[in-house]
Scaffold this motif. Structure first.
Motif, PDB file in Angstrom:
ATOM      1  N   LEU A 168       9.911  10.758 -20.455  1.00  0.00           N
ATOM      2  CA  LEU A 168       9.576  12.092 -20.995  1.00  0.00           C
ATOM      3  C   LEU A 168      10.003  12.236 -22.446  1.00  0.00           C
ATOM      4  CD1 LEU A 168      10.471  14.286 -17.881  1.00  0.00           C
ATOM      5  CD2 LEU A 168       8.207  13.721 -18.743  1.00  0.00           C
ATOM      6  N   GLU A 169      11.151  11.630 -22.794  1.00  0.00           N
ATOM      7  CA  GLU A 169      11.637  11.661 -24.190  1.00  0.00           C
ATOM      8  C   GLU A 169      10.556  11.127 -25.124  1.00  0.00           C
ATOM      9  OE1 GLU A 169      14.449  12.693 -25.544  1.00  0.00           O
ATOM     10  OE2 GLU A 169      15.346  13.302 -23.616  1.00  0.00           O
ATOM     11  N   GLN A 170       9.942  10.017 -24.711  1.00  0.00           N
ATOM     12  CA  GLN A 170       8.950   9.381 -25.588  1.00  0.00           C
ATOM     13  C   GLN A 170       7.603  10.088 -25.502  1.00  0.00           C
ATOM     14  OE1 GLN A 170       9.012   5.125 -25.662  1.00  0.00           O
ATOM     15  NE2 GLN A 170      11.102   5.144 -24.840  1.00  0.00           N
ATOM     16  N   LEU A 171       7.372  10.678 -24.344  1.00  0.00           N
ATOM     17  CA  LEU A 171       6.108  11.400 -24.160  1.00  0.00           C
ATOM     18  C   LEU A 171       5.977  12.532 -25.185  1.00  0.00           C
ATOM     19  CD1 LEU A 171       3.607  11.584 -22.291  1.00  0.00           C
ATOM     20  CD2 LEU A 171       4.852  13.304 -20.983  1.00  0.00           C
ATOM     21  N   VAL A 172       7.082  13.292 -25.376  1.00  0.00           N
ATOM     22  CA  VAL A 172       7.000  14.410 -26.330  1.00  0.00           C
ATOM     23  C   VAL A 172       6.658  13.887 -27.741  1.00  0.00           C
ATOM     24  CG1 VAL A 172       8.437  16.094 -25.102  1.00  0.00           C
ATOM     25  CG2 VAL A 172       9.510  14.504 -26.657  1.00  0.00           C
ATOM     26  N   GLU A 173       7.190  12.710 -28.080  1.00  0.00           N
ATOM     27  CA  GLU A 173       6.898  12.139 -29.407  1.00  0.00           C
ATOM     28  C   GLU A 173       5.410  11.800 -29.533  1.00  0.00           C
ATOM     29  OE1 GLU A 173       8.688  12.178 -31.992  1.00  0.00           O
ATOM     30  OE2 GLU A 173      10.440  12.928 -30.874  1.00  0.00           O
ATOM     31  N   HIS A 174       4.848  11.190 -28.480  1.00  0.00           N
ATOM     32  CA  HIS A 174       3.419  10.840 -28.510  1.00  0.00           C
ATOM     33  C   HIS A 174       2.559  12.094 -28.621  1.00  0.00           C
ATOM     34  CE1 HIS A 174       4.027   6.631 -27.934  1.00  0.00           C
ATOM     35  NE2 HIS A 174       4.681   6.796 -26.778  1.00  0.00           N
ATOM     36  N   VAL A 175       2.931  13.143 -27.861  1.00  0.00           N
ATOM     37  CA  VAL A 175       2.127  14.375 -27.899  1.00  0.00           C
ATOM     38  C   VAL A 175       2.250  15.025 -29.277  1.00  0.00           C
ATOM     39  CG1 VAL A 175       1.822  16.663 -26.877  1.00  0.00           C
ATOM     40  CG2 VAL A 175       2.283  14.717 -25.412  1.00  0.00           C
ATOM     41  N   ARG A 176       3.453  14.931 -29.853  1.00  0.00           N
ATOM     42  CA  ARG A 176       3.617  15.515 -31.196  1.00  0.00           C
ATOM     43  C   ARG A 176       2.705  14.792 -32.192  1.00  0.00           C
ATOM     44  NH1 ARG A 176       9.029  16.304 -34.678  1.00  0.00           N
ATOM     45  NH2 ARG A 176       9.044  14.044 -34.562  1.00  0.00           N
ATOM     46  N   ASN A 177       2.724  13.468 -32.124  1.00  0.00           N
ATOM     47  CA  ASN A 177       1.858  12.709 -33.038  1.00  0.00           C
ATOM     48  C   ASN A 177       0.394  13.077 -32.823  1.00  0.00           C
ATOM     49  OD1 ASN A 177       4.039  11.456 -34.047  1.00  0.00           O
ATOM     50  ND2 ASN A 177       3.827   9.598 -32.782  1.00  0.00           N
ATOM     51  N   TYR A 178       0.029  13.210 -31.580  1.00  0.00           N
ATOM     52  CA  TYR A 178      -1.374  13.482 -31.255  1.00  0.00           C
ATOM     53  C   TYR A 178      -1.774  14.888 -31.711  1.00  0.00           C
ATOM     54  CZ  TYR A 178      -5.487  14.593 -28.421  1.00  0.00           C
ATOM     55  OH  TYR A 178      -6.734  15.008 -28.010  1.00  0.00           O
ATOM     56  N   SER A 179      -0.873  15.877 -31.413  1.00  0.00           N
ATOM     57  CA  SER A 179      -1.258  17.262 -31.693  1.00  0.00           C
ATOM     58  C   SER A 179      -1.050  17.634 -33.150  1.00  0.00           C
ATOM     59  CB  SER A 179      -0.445  18.208 -30.823  1.00  0.00           C
ATOM     60  OG  SER A 179       0.919  18.151 -31.223  1.00  0.00           O
ATOM     61  N   GLY A 180      -0.157  16.958 -33.828  1.00  0.00           N
ATOM     62  CA  GLY A 180       0.176  17.306 -35.203  1.00  0.00           C
ATOM     63  C   GLY A 180       1.017  18.575 -35.270  1.00  0.00           C
ATOM     64  N   CYS A 181       1.469  19.080 -34.130  1.00  0.00           N
ATOM     65  CA  CYS A 181       2.301  20.287 -34.128  1.00  0.00           C
ATOM     66  C   CYS A 181       3.785  19.904 -34.191  1.00  0.00           C
ATOM     67  CB  CYS A 181       2.036  21.090 -32.854  1.00  0.00           C
ATOM     68  SG  CYS A 181       0.394  21.823 -32.865  1.00  0.00           S
ATOM     69  N   ARG A 182       4.601  20.896 -34.627  1.00  0.00           N
ATOM     70  CA  ARG A 182       6.002  20.588 -34.891  1.00  0.00           C
ATOM     71  C   ARG A 182       6.854  20.525 -33.603  1.00  0.00           C
ATOM     72  NH1 ARG A 182      10.710  22.380 -36.422  1.00  0.00           N
ATOM     73  NH2 ARG A 182      10.342  24.549 -35.807  1.00  0.00           N
ATOM     74  N   CYS A 183       6.509  21.394 -32.636  1.00  0.00           N
ATOM     75  CA  CYS A 183       7.391  21.484 -31.457  1.00  0.00           C
ATOM     76  C   CYS A 183       6.645  21.111 -30.173  1.00  0.00           C
ATOM     77  CB  CYS A 183       7.909  22.900 -31.293  1.00  0.00           C
ATOM     78  SG  CYS A 183       8.638  23.567 -32.800  1.00  0.00           S
ATOM     79  N   ILE A 184       7.288  20.212 -29.406  1.00  0.00           N
ATOM     80  CA  ILE A 184       6.700  19.832 -28.123  1.00  0.00           C
ATOM     81  C   ILE A 184       7.818  19.899 -27.058  1.00  0.00           C
ATOM     82  CG2 ILE A 184       5.482  18.029 -26.797  1.00  0.00           C
ATOM     83  CD1 ILE A 184       3.951  18.861 -29.323  1.00  0.00           C
ATOM     84  N   GLY A 185       7.481  20.412 -25.868  1.00  0.00           N
ATOM     85  CA  GLY A 185       8.466  20.423 -24.774  1.00  0.00           C
ATOM     86  C   GLY A 185       7.772  20.115 -23.457  1.00  0.00           C
ATOM     87  N   ILE A 186       8.550  19.546 -22.530  1.00  0.00           N
ATOM     88  CA  ILE A 186       7.994  19.300 -21.190  1.00  0.00           C
ATOM     89  C   ILE A 186       8.840  20.097 -20.206  1.00  0.00           C
ATOM     90  CG2 ILE A 186       7.547  17.565 -19.385  1.00  0.00           C
ATOM     91  CD1 ILE A 186       5.930  16.821 -21.787  1.00  0.00           C
ATOM     92  N   ARG A 187       8.165  20.979 -19.474  1.00  0.00           N
ATOM     93  CA  ARG A 187       8.874  21.733 -18.432  1.00  0.00           C
ATOM     94  C   ARG A 187       8.497  21.125 -17.090  1.00  0.00           C
ATOM     95  NH1 ARG A 187      10.945  26.804 -18.971  1.00  0.00           N
ATOM     96  NH2 ARG A 187      10.409  28.147 -20.724  1.00  0.00           N
TER      97      ARG A 187
END
Ligand code: ADP
Length: 578
Positions: A43-62
């Motif tokens: 999950l730690e790495q998943l948020v990084e991938h989603v951030r790169n993909y979305s170009g948004c500053r904040c990503i979280g997984i609930r």
């Protein structure tokens, strides 16, 4: 024409870029999966991938847990404060867009929800301002309060269950295109699958750890039980209690060695044999049957028992408990018999009772004589001759002397019992002491001839004179008492290295070898002396033994029934006693 071509190129380029981004995201996620060993790592790495993909500053997984909590299990970009205020939300007690996405309560007719159940707003301030309360439902507006204008909440599913969501946020407006949300919805299903696998794996690991822990606990338990069992076996083997386990037909199943020894049979002679075939006793058999049939245990104190196969043992006494052992359905499958031999204690108790009776009697009879003599002397003073008066007073004096001797014996015994028998050792001439005692005894028994036979020049002993007097007095008094026909009573001595051996010989009833073994014990009066009706409390010899031993000496007897007895005792020439 040129413009048209340029537009087409621009469109193509943008499509290519978005396909490239999607490809990067998928490859990244797959790579992450291949080298993540734990869900948190993934999950730690998943948020990084989603951030790169979305170009948004904040990503979280609930993730949604079994209690309905939806904590952020990993996040990037959000402040600590935001995390702390938002992470504790629960689907049971809170209401917001994220809760709606997780519980699948999204209405696709509303512009901010997608058909796939995601929430998307690229301008939360405008959305809140333009959407009426009843349309958007209750929201906490926290994302907007923290300044996030672009917000997307995309569910992650496994089959038809929503496991959690991906939270994307950015302070700028219009940061999240709808296609990305739709693509993430598709990716969300894949992530859900992965999360499920992790959960299953985690559960399996937990289960395995639990099984291992359980096994270890059991092994430790077995070890402890074995240790306890060992200790228990030792206790059972070495206890003074006679223990036996019998089946419901009263056949011996198991006995400890104390039981076997006490029963007079070897263990293998007992096992498999019926208790009442070996030790017939109707009363006890009825008790055993009662315990077996009612399932209630019984206890007895000092219960008498006679071994029919070993009559020489006489009556024995036992404290016993008989306890039923029941199976799971409550039926009695066997009996545990626990016996403690109380014969010795019981006999000692009987002796003590008898002793008390004898002592009281021995105290009362001289007192009766003394009181009678004094009363007669007083009331008949005028009528009595001087000689008669003298006789009365002499009788009283003799009885007073024997009374004082008896009380003295009792005192010596209680001192010895309390370990407070202190000697006052000094050089003592045993011959002189013997002469003094013989004079006293002579006044009591005129039927005997007393002879003192000491070789000349005997050295003195180191002893307590009053105690030596008491020893000789007790032995001489016995010699007189147990020689009812009179005869010679001889006191003699001989030197033996560093001690003097003193003997007192009579020609009286004598003592059998069997009875000799019992002499010098507490409260022993032999049957022969009782039959003759001779007075005594069974104290004299015990006192002699205690006093002789306090001097460091020994006492013994040589005797034959009907041919008299000789008692010997030794005293040291030099001081050895305390
Ligand atoms: P008791 O007061 O009964 O004489 P003792 O302790 O002096 O008590 O003696 C214990 C028993 O030993 C006596 O009751 C008697 O049976 C036996 N006994 C002691 N001395 C003699 C003896 N000289 N001859 C025979 N029996 C004796």
């Amino acid at each position: 024409m040129t413009i048209f071509r340029e537009n087409r190129r621009a469109r193509l380029e943008s499509t290519t870029a978005s396909v490239q981004a999607e490809r990067d995201l998928l490859v990244g996620i797959l790579e992450t999966l291949s080298h993540s060993r734990h869900m948190n790592e993934y999950l730690e790495q998943l948020v990084e991938h989603v951030r790169n993909y979305s170009g948004c500053r904040c990503i979280g997984i609930r993730l949604l847990d079994d209690e309905g909590n939806i904590p952020y299990t990993s996040y990037t970009g959000f402040s600590r404060k935001f995390y702390e205020s938002e992470s504790p939300l629960s689907i049971n007690s809170d209401k917001c867009m994220c809760i709606n996405v997780i519980i699948g309560n999204t209405d696709p007719r509303l512009s901010f929800y997608t058909d796939g159940g995601s929430f998307l707003s690229n301008g939360t301030t405008k959305l809140l301002a333009s959407t009426p309360e009843e349309t958007k439902g209750s929201t906490r507006n926290v994302c907007n309060l923290y300044g996030y204008e672009s917000v997307a909440l995309v569910p992650m599913r496994h089959k038809d269950r929503i496991l959690g969501l991906i939270h994307i946020a950015d302070e700028s407006e219009n940061k999240i295109p709808m296609e990305k949300v739709l693509f993430l919805e598709r990716v969300g299903a894949h992530i859900g699958e992965t999360l499920h696998t992790f959960v299953v794996k985690q559960e399996r690991e937990l289960l395995l750890a639990q099984v291992l822990r359980e096994r270890q606990r059991k092994e430790e338990l077995i070890k402890a039980v074995e240790k306890e069992k060992g200790a228990l076996e030792i206790i059972i083997e070495y206890t003074d209690a006679h223990l036996a386990y019998l089946d419901s037909d009263f056949e011996f199943v198991w006995v400890n060695s104390t039981y076997a020894k006490g029963s007079g049979h070897a263990i293998n002679e007992l096992i498999g044999r019926n208790h009442f075939d070996l030790f017939p006793n109707e009363e006890n058999q009825a008790i055993f049957e009662m315990v077996r049939d009612t399932g209630k245990s019984v206890k007895f104190h000092d219960k008498p028992f006679e071994y029919k196969d070993q009559p020489w043992r006489g009556v024995t006494y036992w404290d016993w408990t008989l306890t039923p052992i029941k199976d799971s359905s409550g039926g009695v499958q066997g009996l545990v018999l626990s016996l403690v031999d109380t014969t010795e204690r019981k006999k000692l108790d009987q002796l003590k009772d008898e002793f008390l009776g004898l002592v009281s009697h021995e105290l009362r009879s001289p007192l009766t004589v003394i009181i009678g003599a004094i009363n007669t002397a007083l009331s008949e003073q005028a009528r009595l001759s001087q000689e008669e008066m003298h006789q009365l007073l002499q009788d009283a004096a003799l009885e007073a002397d024997s009374l004082s001797h008896l009380v003295g014996n009792l005192l010596e015994l209680s001192r010895a019992q309390a370990k407070r028998l202190f000697l006052h050792a000094e050089p003592v001439s045993v011959e002189n002491v013997a002469q003094g005692v013989v004079e006293r005894i002579r006044q009591q028994s005129s039927a005997h001839r007393f002879v003192i036979d000491f070789p000349k020049g005997l050295p003195s002993v180191s002893a307590d004179q009053l105690r030596v007097e008491r020893i000789i007095y007790n032995l001489l008094e016995n010699a007189a008492k147990y020689s009812p026909q009179g005869g010679e009573i001889r006191v003699f001595a001989k030197l033996e290295s560093d001690r003097l051996v003193i003997g007192i010989a009579d020609q009286g009833i004598g003592i059998s070898l069997h009875d000799q073994a019992k002499l010098f014990g507490p409260f022993q009066r032999l049957e022969d002396s009782r039959l003759d009706g001779v007075k005594g409390a069974g104290l004299g010899l015990l006192v002699c033994r205690r006093l002789v031993e306090a001097h460091g000496g020994q006492i013994w007897i040589e005797s034959e029934p009907g041919r008299g007895s000789t008692f010997f005792f030794t005293l040291p020439l030099r001081q050895t006693a305390t």
